[in-house]
Motif scaffolding. Structure first.
Motif, mmCIF file in Angstrom:
data_model
loop_
_atom_site.group_PDB
_atom_site.id
_atom_site.type_symbol
_atom_site.label_atom_id
_atom_site.label_comp_id
_atom_site.label_asym_id
_atom_site.label_seq_id
_atom_site.Cartn_x
_atom_site.Cartn_y
_atom_site.Cartn_z
ATOM 1 N N ARG A 100 0.821 -1.212 0.000
ATOM 2 C CA ARG A 100 0.000 0.000 0.000
ATOM 3 C C ARG A 100 0.850 1.255 0.000
ATOM 4 O O ARG A 100 0.547 2.232 -0.702
ATOM 5 C CB ARG A 100 -0.930 -0.019 1.218
ATOM 6 N N ASP A 101 1.936 1.262 0.759
ATOM 7 C CA ASP A 101 2.761 2.468 0.823
ATOM 8 C C ASP A 101 3.386 2.769 -0.541
ATOM 9 O O ASP A 101 3.561 3.929 -0.923
ATOM 10 C CB ASP A 101 3.827 2.337 1.911
ATOM 11 N N ARG A 102 3.711 1.719 -1.299
ATOM 12 C CA ARG A 102 4.330 1.945 -2.607
ATOM 13 C C ARG A 102 3.321 2.518 -3.607
ATOM 14 O O ARG A 102 3.638 3.431 -4.363
ATOM 15 C CB ARG A 102 4.921 0.649 -3.130
ATOM 16 N N LEU A 103 2.102 1.964 -3.605
ATOM 17 C CA LEU A 103 1.094 2.473 -4.534
ATOM 18 C C LEU A 103 0.706 3.898 -4.173
ATOM 19 O O LEU A 103 0.510 4.748 -5.048
ATOM 20 C CB LEU A 103 -0.139 1.563 -4.519
ATOM 21 N N GLU A 104 0.621 4.199 -2.867
ATOM 22 C CA GLU A 104 0.286 5.559 -2.462
ATOM 23 C C GLU A 104 1.379 6.538 -2.873
ATOM 24 O O GLU A 104 1.100 7.684 -3.268
ATOM 25 C CB GLU A 104 0.057 5.596 -0.956
ATOM 26 N N ALA A 105 2.643 6.110 -2.807
ATOM 27 C CA ALA A 105 3.737 6.975 -3.262
ATOM 28 C C ALA A 105 3.643 7.212 -4.765
ATOM 29 O O ALA A 105 3.896 8.329 -5.252
ATOM 30 C CB ALA A 105 5.077 6.338 -2.904
ATOM 31 N N MET A 106 3.273 6.186 -5.516
ATOM 32 C CA MET A 106 3.127 6.333 -6.964
ATOM 33 C C MET A 106 1.984 7.300 -7.298
ATOM 34 O O MET A 106 2.035 8.026 -8.291
ATOM 35 C CB MET A 106 2.865 4.970 -7.611
ATOM 36 N N ARG A 107 0.952 7.333 -6.443
ATOM 37 C CA ARG A 107 -0.172 8.248 -6.656
ATOM 38 C C ARG A 107 0.170 9.675 -6.228
ATOM 39 O O ARG A 107 -0.622 10.591 -6.473
ATOM 40 C CB ARG A 107 -1.391 7.794 -5.860
ATOM 41 N N GLY A 108 1.265 9.845 -5.555
ATOM 42 C CA GLY A 108 1.609 11.172 -5.053
ATOM 43 C C GLY A 108 0.901 11.513 -3.766
ATOM 44 O O GLY A 108 0.771 12.694 -3.415
ATOM 45 N N ALA A 109 0.408 10.497 -3.041
ATOM 46 C CA ALA A 109 -0.291 10.729 -1.773
ATOM 47 C C ALA A 109 0.186 9.721 -0.748
ATOM 48 O O ALA A 109 -0.567 8.834 -0.328
ATOM 49 C CB ALA A 109 -1.803 10.621 -1.966
ATOM 50 N N PRO A 110 1.441 9.791 -0.305
ATOM 51 C CA PRO A 110 1.973 8.785 0.636
ATOM 52 C C PRO A 110 1.204 8.782 1.947
ATOM 53 O O PRO A 110 0.897 9.834 2.503
ATOM 54 C CB PRO A 110 3.437 9.231 0.834
ATOM 55 N N GLY A 111 0.906 7.562 2.396
ATOM 56 C CA GLY A 111 0.230 7.391 3.677
ATOM 57 C C GLY A 111 -1.259 7.666 3.651
ATOM 58 O O GLY A 111 -1.919 7.595 4.690
ATOM 59 N N ARG A 112 -1.810 7.952 2.491
ATOM 60 C CA ARG A 112 -3.219 8.322 2.422
ATOM 61 C C ARG A 112 -3.968 7.321 1.534
ATOM 62 O O ARG A 112 -3.783 7.299 0.312
ATOM 63 C CB ARG A 112 -3.372 9.730 1.876
ATOM 64 N N PRO A 113 -4.824 6.488 2.097
ATOM 65 C CA PRO A 113 -5.567 5.500 1.310
ATOM 66 C C PRO A 113 -6.722 6.145 0.553
ATOM 67 O O PRO A 113 -7.046 7.321 0.763
ATOM 68 C CB PRO A 113 -6.085 4.529 2.380
ATOM 69 N N THR A 114 -7.344 5.366 -0.293
ATOM 70 C CA THR A 114 -8.525 5.847 -1.016
ATOM 71 C C THR A 114 -9.815 5.231 -0.500
ATOM 72 O O THR A 114 -10.901 5.754 -0.745
ATOM 73 C CB THR A 114 -8.414 5.526 -2.524
ATOM 74 N N THR A 115 -9.711 4.114 0.224
ATOM 75 C CA THR A 115 -10.901 3.395 0.695
ATOM 76 C C THR A 115 -10.614 2.799 2.064
ATOM 77 O O THR A 115 -9.494 2.358 2.341
ATOM 78 C CB THR A 115 -11.283 2.262 -0.286
ATOM 79 N N VAL A 116 -11.620 2.789 2.895
ATOM 80 C CA VAL A 116 -11.552 2.097 4.185
ATOM 81 C C VAL A 116 -12.738 1.139 4.253
ATOM 82 O O VAL A 116 -13.895 1.558 4.141
ATOM 83 C CB VAL A 116 -11.598 3.068 5.370
#
Length: 837
Positions: free
Chosen positions: A198-214
């Motif tokens: 998850r941390d890698r995909l969030e970094a690729m999105r430009g939003a580290p540490g921030r998910p899109t769904t809970v």
């Protein structure tokens, strides 16, 4: 009382045995009845399985990702949720746990191959969801375990990679090469899903540490309503609570227009055709068994034992028809599912899986049995006369059986049919479009026999002159106009079901082609994915690196899909200017650009959305955004055929501020020379398509949308033609002695074939003419009314060529249906035909 029930049951058993004995002697008619049930059941199973497969596929995808969760919190558009939101939701009373995930559409590239997939960023907490993503993609356990990149075997096969190879993954503004940790077989629901840390995909999105769904699982006994009330106070403005039922409702709105409405109409027509065919076959047999019916009545029997016996026979035939019905329905469902537009699956995030559930087969079988029993009861009522008349009829009458339509009955049927057509138009004006279509079809089923009855009476009053072939054909129609009328009614229903959608499709495609004329053929559109809505986002500054220089004029466009009043609508940000970019001045959206330039805080809405939600220019809508719901003024309506739930258009600057993102879906320039080709190759998978290719993709999506409807039209026409062929076949075999007498009188095989062809041509022509008239009435009434209510204004002009082509094809094929039985009859030995019973 008990003795009466026993006697009735005993009589029912005896009648059943008698009917079985009769059917063994009339194998051809029994085979036609069985084939009719198998075809009706197959088409019904195919249509129902198609509808349920869409819903099941969407539900299976949700369960495969969300597992045992009860509710999910989603970020609006391309935004992200706060880093600590999952922990705060976890502390709410009645919550078992809250698991954060990140979802993003990405482009995978390996060598010359690329594919668009859904990436899900997970950590070890995702194992608590017990989902297919966790089990099939084999997320490792342990406190320090990292999930790595897991690829389904289907995606790995498309890319040509194996475990240990590296693939390039693009999301937003980064395109790193990632090692494949696992290649695994997965369930069909997630064969286009990959997992990353998850941390890698969030970094690729430009939003580290921030998910899109809970994903939230409620504790045992926890209330969803209580959780929603408590969670609302914690949610940021860009978050929405969704449940599986709510998401299904958003999909249902799209399906109601694109799939369910036409499937309902075609299904009703197929049922009507099957009912008429069974009615004709049963009526022919009962007319030939008048003495048996009269004897039963004279002995005091009621209708119930005979109806029960006929129902038992029908049930047996239906059970025998289930295996071939499933075999027929499976390819129908598979083909219709393959024609589901990709924009639907891309936006709602699922892939189609086709399955024929047992309850679908059972439901279709029950409906087919009810239709058959109703048709049998109708045939029994039609064959009922006085006991004396029935006892005076000789059994196995063959060609001597007549079933006339009186002048009074013909006029009554015609008048009732015309009244139903008029009522259908009135019902359509009231906005009840499916009932209006059914009423018009009912009127057509009444009016067509009336027309045939009047023609038969007119033929009987004419002087008998002309060739022997014409006299034989006339005599057949005069002797049994009821059979001819019902065959014509079946043909009319088939034609009437095909004509309205054909006219609507032609008009829609013509209008879409006119609106698409604004696309510049030599413009260049830069995007990172080739799906319907360019779902892989691109950072604007990253995309501009592919342009010739910093001053190059380019027009970005961005798409987001947000919930709005039970729908999932599209929000589109664009530059309201036709100078540069792929859009030139013209009809549709470009003519409203001045409004957006003048009032940059306002929005435009598609006519589909305005019609469906009763939105007028000057009103305001409350639109979900990344900063919470915002009240936006509607400047006007736009004619658009893009997204069936509706679209909101705003300037790209307004879109960026409201949704707090620099991501765009595509960026366009008006000619190829403005693109730096060397830089573009380095930025792969970012690539360019021309305006012509862009238009071709729109046309391909529309063509795929219409292929399913085309298949339904073809199925309906096939059902009608098979039914007509069945009636012709049983009619020919029932009149073998008559044909033998004509052969003995010197009429050759060619003459018999010509007489039957002429008779069939007359009946088919009457049916096709009535069907064309009914089809035009249905098009002008419920079809156009339904399209206009959805916001598609296409005009009421007719294309006579399409109506004539459908009618002529139906007449030609229906006439050819008489060829095989006539040929078999002509080849039968004369002595055998004369002794036929």
């Amino acid at each position: 009382m008990t003795g009466s029930i026993r006697s009735q049951a005993h009589l029912t058993a005896l009648l059943t045995c008698h009917l079985l004995h009769t059917m063994r002697r009339q194998r051809a008619r029994a085979a036609v009845l069985w084939a009719a049930l198998a075809l009706a059941l197959g088409i019904g199973v195919g249509l129902l399985a198609f509808l349920t497969s869409i819903e099941d596929s969407y539900r299976a995808r949700g369960e495969a990702v969300g597992g045992i969760s009860d509710v999910q919190v989603e970020a609006i558009g391309a935004s992200s949720l706060p880093a600590g939101l999952a922990k705060r939701l976890d502390r709410i009373g009645g919550t078992a746990y809250a698991i954060p995930l990140t979802q993003q559409r990405v482009t995978l590239e390996s060598g010359s191959q690329d594919v668009v997939a859904t990436a899900i960023g997970v950590d070890r907490s995702a194992r608590r969801l017990r989902s297919a993503v966790q089990s099939d993609l084999k997320l490792p356990g342990g406190r320090s375990a990292k999930p790595g990149l897991a690829l389904p075997a289907a995606l790995a096969g498309q890319l040509g990679v194996h475990r240990g190879d590296r693939v390039r993954i693009f999301a937003y503004r980064r395109s790193p090469r990632v090692r494949v940790a696992r290649v695994v077989e997965v369930s069909p629901a997630i064969e286009d899903v990959l997992t990353l840390p998850r941390d890698r995909l969030e970094a690729m999105r430009g939003a580290p540490g921030r998910p899109t769904t809970v994903y939230v699982k409620l504790a045992h006994g926890g209330s969803l309503g209580d959780f929603e009330r408590r969670a609302t106070r914690l949610l940021p403005g860009n978050a929405v609570l969704t449940t599986p039922d709510g998401s299904q409702g958003e999909l249902d709105h799209v399906l109601d227009f694109t799939v369910r409405a036409p499937t309902f109409v075609f299904g009703m027509v197929v049922l009507a055709i099957a009912a008429l065919l069974i009615y004709v076959l049963q009526l022919m047999r009962m007319l030939e068994r008048q003495e048996d019916l009269g004897l039963l009545r004279a002995l005091g029997s009621r209708r119930a034992p005979l109806i029960l016996a006929e129902s038992i026979i029908l049930s047996g035939l239906l059970v025998a028809a289930i295996p071939p019905g499933v075999l027929v329905g499976a390819p129908i469902a598979a083909y219709l599912s393959s024609q589901v537009p990709t924009y639907l699956t891309d936006v709602f995030g699922f892939n189609m899986q086709v399955a024929i559930r047992p309850d679908v087969v059972a439901g279709a079988a029950v409906v087919a049995l009810l239709v058959g029993v109703a048709a049998t009861i109708g045939a029994l009522a039609s064959a009922r006369g006085s006991i004396a008349d029935q006892l005076g009829r000789s059994p196995q009458s063959g060609a001597t059986v007549t079933s006339t339509i009186s002048l009074r009955a013909a006029l009554g049927l015609l008048g009732g049919g015309v009244a139903c057509l008029a009522l259908g138009l009135l019902v359509a004006d009231a906005g009840l479009f499916p009932p209006a279509a059914v009423v018009i079809l009912l009127g057509l089923a009444l009016a067509t026999p009336g027309v045939v009855g009047l023609v038969a009476i007119a033929l009987g009053r004419r002087e008998r002159a002309g060739s022997k072939i014409a006299l034989v054909a006339r005599g057949a129609v005069e002797a049994n106009p009821r059979r001819a009328a019902l065959a014509a009614a079946i043909m009319a229903l088939g034609v009437a079901a095909v004509v309205p959608p054909q006219l609507a499709e032609d008009a829609l495609l013509e209008r879409i082609d006119r609106l698409n004329q604004v696309i510049r053929p030599h413009a260049e559109d830069l995007l990172a994915s080739d799906d319907a809505f360019s779902s892989v986002p691109v950072d604007l500054s990253y995309a501009r690196r592919a342009l010739r220089d910093r001053t190059t004029v380019a027009r970005p466009v961005a798409f987001a899909f947000v919930p709005y009043e039970g729908r999932k609508i599209e929000v589109r940000g664009l530059v309201p200017d036709t100078r540069g970019g792929v859009i030139a001045p013209g009809d549709g959206l470009p003519e409203h650009y001045p409004l957006l330039r003048k009032h940059q805080r306002g929005v435009l809405v598609s006519r589909v959305m305005a019609s469906g939600l009763d939105i007028e220019p000057g009103e305001s809508i409350l639109l979900p955004t990344a900063g919470g719901s915002r009240k936006l003024r509607v400047l006007g309506e736009v004619e658009d055929f893009a997204w069936p739930s509706g679209t909101v258009y705003m300037s790209i600057g307004r879109y960026r501020r409201l949704y707090r993102t620099n991501a765009v879906s595509a960026i366009a320039v008006n000619r190829k020379g403005k693109v730096n080709q060397a830089a573009l190759r380095r930025l792969a998978p970012l690539h360019a398509i021309t305006g012509t290719e862009f238009k071709d993709r729109i046309d391909a999506q529309m063509e795929k949308s219409t292929q399913g409807l085309l298949a339904m039209r073809v199925l309906t026409l096939i059902a009608a033609l098979v039914a007509v062929g069945g009636i012709v076949t049983t009619s020919v075999f029932a009149r073998r002695r008559e044909w033998a007498v004509l052969r003995a009188m010197g009429i050759g095989n060619a003459g018999l074939l010509a007489a039957l062809a002429l008779e069939t041509l007359l009946v088919m022509s009457l049916g096709a003419t009535c069907g064309a008239i009914g089809g035009v009435v249905s098009y002008r009434g419920p079809t156009l009314g339904f399209l206009e209510a959805q916001g598609y204004v296409i005009g009421s002009g007719l294309q006579p060529g399409a109506v004539v082509a459908v009618s002529a094809a139906a007449v030609a094929i229906g006439t050819l249906a008489a060829a095989l039985p006539a040929w078999l009859t002509a080849r039968a030995p004369l002595a055998d035909a004369l002794s036929y019973e």
